[in-house]
Design an enzyme around this catalytic site. Structure first.
Site, PDB file in Angstrom:
ATOM      1  N   LYS A   1       2.623 -25.470 -30.951  1.00  0.00           N
ATOM      2  CA  LYS A   1       2.399 -25.372 -29.502  1.00  0.00           C
ATOM      3  C   LYS A   1       2.449 -26.697 -28.760  1.00  0.00           C
ATOM      4  CE  LYS A   1       1.251 -21.049 -28.600  1.00  0.00           C
ATOM      5  NZ  LYS A   1       1.168 -20.242 -27.432  1.00  0.00           N
TER       6      LYS A   1
ATOM      7  N   GLU B   1      -1.118 -25.591 -15.499  1.00  0.00           N
ATOM      8  CA  GLU B   1      -2.065 -24.467 -15.447  1.00  0.00           C
ATOM      9  C   GLU B   1      -3.356 -24.857 -14.729  1.00  0.00           C
ATOM     10  OE1 GLU B   1      -2.458 -23.102 -19.491  1.00  0.00           O
ATOM     11  OE2 GLU B   1      -0.419 -22.287 -19.512  1.00  0.00           O
TER      12      GLU B   1
ATOM     13  N   SER C   1      -2.313 -27.177 -29.498  1.00  0.00           N
ATOM     14  CA  SER C   1      -3.270 -26.126 -29.832  1.00  0.00           C
ATOM     15  C   SER C   1      -4.039 -26.538 -31.076  1.00  0.00           C
ATOM     16  CB  SER C   1      -2.513 -24.822 -30.085  1.00  0.00           C
ATOM     17  OG  SER C   1      -3.293 -23.968 -30.906  1.00  0.00           O
TER      18      SER C   1
ATOM     19  N   HIS D   1      12.507 -11.404  -6.562  1.00  0.00           N
ATOM     20  CA  HIS D   1      11.752 -10.464  -7.430  1.00  0.00           C
ATOM     21  C   HIS D   1      11.720 -10.939  -8.883  1.00  0.00           C
ATOM     22  CE1 HIS D   1      12.281  -7.683  -4.014  1.00  0.00           C
ATOM     23  NE2 HIS D   1      13.544  -8.072  -4.045  1.00  0.00           N
TER      24      HIS D   1
END
Ligand code: ARG
Length: 464
Positions: A283, A290, A277, A156
């Site tokens: 970043k 992704e 970024s 979980h």
């Protein structure tokens, strides 16, 4: 427009109809397979006395010439022909004259495309298998080096019990190993040659289908001519296997993204596999992971597309089946790129072992072991579960962990606690005592790793 079928027509095809019908822009990928299949076909025709040896020689020479010219860029596959089969035949006739008109004896584009697609898919099955093997090798190397890299195991998405990185990677090893075994099944099931099925009902020429099949590395010929031209099961199976590969990669990618997040900080993705970024200088984004997660959808899409295309088709060939190609090619390319990049990213990713270990120590991931300790002292498990539950509550109130409590505090809750408790719930003990087959203890893992090494040596797909 060079067409193979003008005889019974009195009018030119409408331009837009021609474009709509044409497949050359995408089936040009089957060029090599088309040449290979055609060579095997004429060699067989000559062996059977259907063509003369001279005719065969001139056709084979013409076909290899076309192949050389396309490969070297002298000849372009353009939109002049409807599909790759027409392109090859038209150029053959242009090159060698009348003998070229005999290439299509005893053959239809239906069995021809069925063959080309099968040859092509077979190659891509092998390619995918090789890429999965590379990923497995990288995983196994990492497993060997991380038998004592502790981390929390989750259920979980809550810390559950401590494990090691080797153990966690082992789960992915199992997934990708199953993927390979699926590919192997597909390969052996699909490796039968449809050539010689004709349009759907075989031919009246005395073709030797066993011979053509063996020339092309198949186990034998397919046994029903209708099914031979109407079947795309092997492609559906491959797309299904590719979808499962992507599902696995996507779950893995999701974990890498979590591990790379500011909250976890378990890993540092190599600069070569990250991006920045345009506005936020701090970043370093896990774009590859992704994108792998994101591209999973289009591979599932290819599977859905073909299943849907096939579901209402009466036997045998229907033009709908031309729609098997574009999405399938895209899916194969997508999986190839995802596997290659993912393997590179995993292979260069750095683990932050102290952070992982610290995380494994917090969050009561040793609570089960604490209960097992009491069981060892004669307390029934259900009662032990209750005692440790109370202990956890106590720790939560005091914002501390089980192993940081004093013996007095522990004995305040149960007199079964003794000084040996601390050793019993130490991270290393929790992991090392788990020695059942498949568990994270390093001894158990070591045996599994040895088995995996043997597996990697022995399980390539054997052709022919
Ligand atoms: N381009 C077609 C395909 O991909 C080749 C087979 C054409 N057969 C036919 N009967 N029109 O399916």
């Amino acid at each position: 427009m060079a067409q193979l079928w003008g005889g019974r027509f009195t009018k030119e095809t409408d331009r837009q109809v021609y474009e709509f019908n044409a497949s050359i822009n995408f089936d040009k990928r089957l060029f090599h397979q088309d040449i290979e299949g055609s060579i095997a076909h004429v060699v067989m025709l000559a062996k059977q006395g259907i063509l003369t040896m001279d005719e065969k020689d001139s056709i084979v020479k013409g076909l290899t010439g076309i192949r050389e010219d396309v490969d070297s860029g002298v000849l372009m596959i353009d939109g002049e022909c409807e599909d790759i089969h027409s392109f090859v035949e038209a150029h053959l006739i242009r090159r060698i004259g009348d003998a070229g008109k005999k290439l299509h004896t005893g053959r239809s584009r239906n069995d021809q495309v069925a063959l080309d697609m099968r040859l092509y898919t077979r190659e891509r099955v092998l390619e995918t298998d090789g890429l999965l093997k590379e990923l497995l090798t990288v995983l196994l190397d990492a497993m060997e080096g991380n038998l004592d890299t502790f981390m929390p195991g989750f259920t979980h998405l809550q810390k559950a019990q401590p494990i090691t990185l080797a153990h966690h990677y082992g789960a992915y090893f199992e997934m990708f190993r199953r993927d390979r075994s699926r590919l192997k099944d597909i390969f052996y099931r699909m490796n039968y040659c449809p050539l010689g099925a004709g349009a759907l009902a075989g031919t009246t020429y005395p073709l030797d289908r066993y011979y053509t099949a063996s020339l092309l590395g198949f186990e034998g010929p397919t046994l029903n001519s209708i099914d031979s031209v109407a079947d795309r099961d092997y492609l559906i199976e491959f797309l299904s296997a590719l979808s499962t590969v992507m599902m696995h990669l996507s779950r893995f990618a999701e974990e890498v993204i979590l591990w790379n997040s500011n909250e976890y900080q378990f890993v540092e993705i190599d600069d070569a596999y990250s991006t920045g970024s345009s506005i936020m200088p701090q970043k370093k984004n896990p774009d590859i992971a992704e994108l792998v997660r994101g591209k999973t959808g289009r591979v599932y899409g290819a599977l859905m597309s073909l299943l849907t295309t096939m579901k209402g088709l009466p036997l045998a060939y229907n033009k709908d089946m031309q729609e098997d190609k574009e999405t399938a090619f895209d899916a194969m390319d997508t999986v190839r790129d995802c596997l290659t990049l993912f393997t590179g990213m995993i292979g260069t990713m750095k683990f932050r072992r102290e952070r992982m270990e610290r995380s494994a120590k917090s969050g009561f991931s040793n609570a089960t072991d604490a209960a097992d300790y009491l069981v060892g002292k004669g307390v029934p498990f259900r009662d032990a579960h209750g005692v440790i539950g109370r202990l956890v509550l106590y720790c939560l109130e005091k914002d501390t962990s089980i192993d940081a409590l004093s013996l007095e505090e522990l004995q305040g809750i149960s007199d079964k606690f003794g000084p040996d408790f601390y050793e019993a719930v130490a991270l290393k003990t929790c992991v090392e005592k788990r020695l059942t087959v498949g568990a994270p203890g390093s001894q158990a893992m070591g045996q599994v790793i040895a088995q995996y090494r043997r597996y990697l040596k022995e399980n390539d797909i054997q052709m022919g």
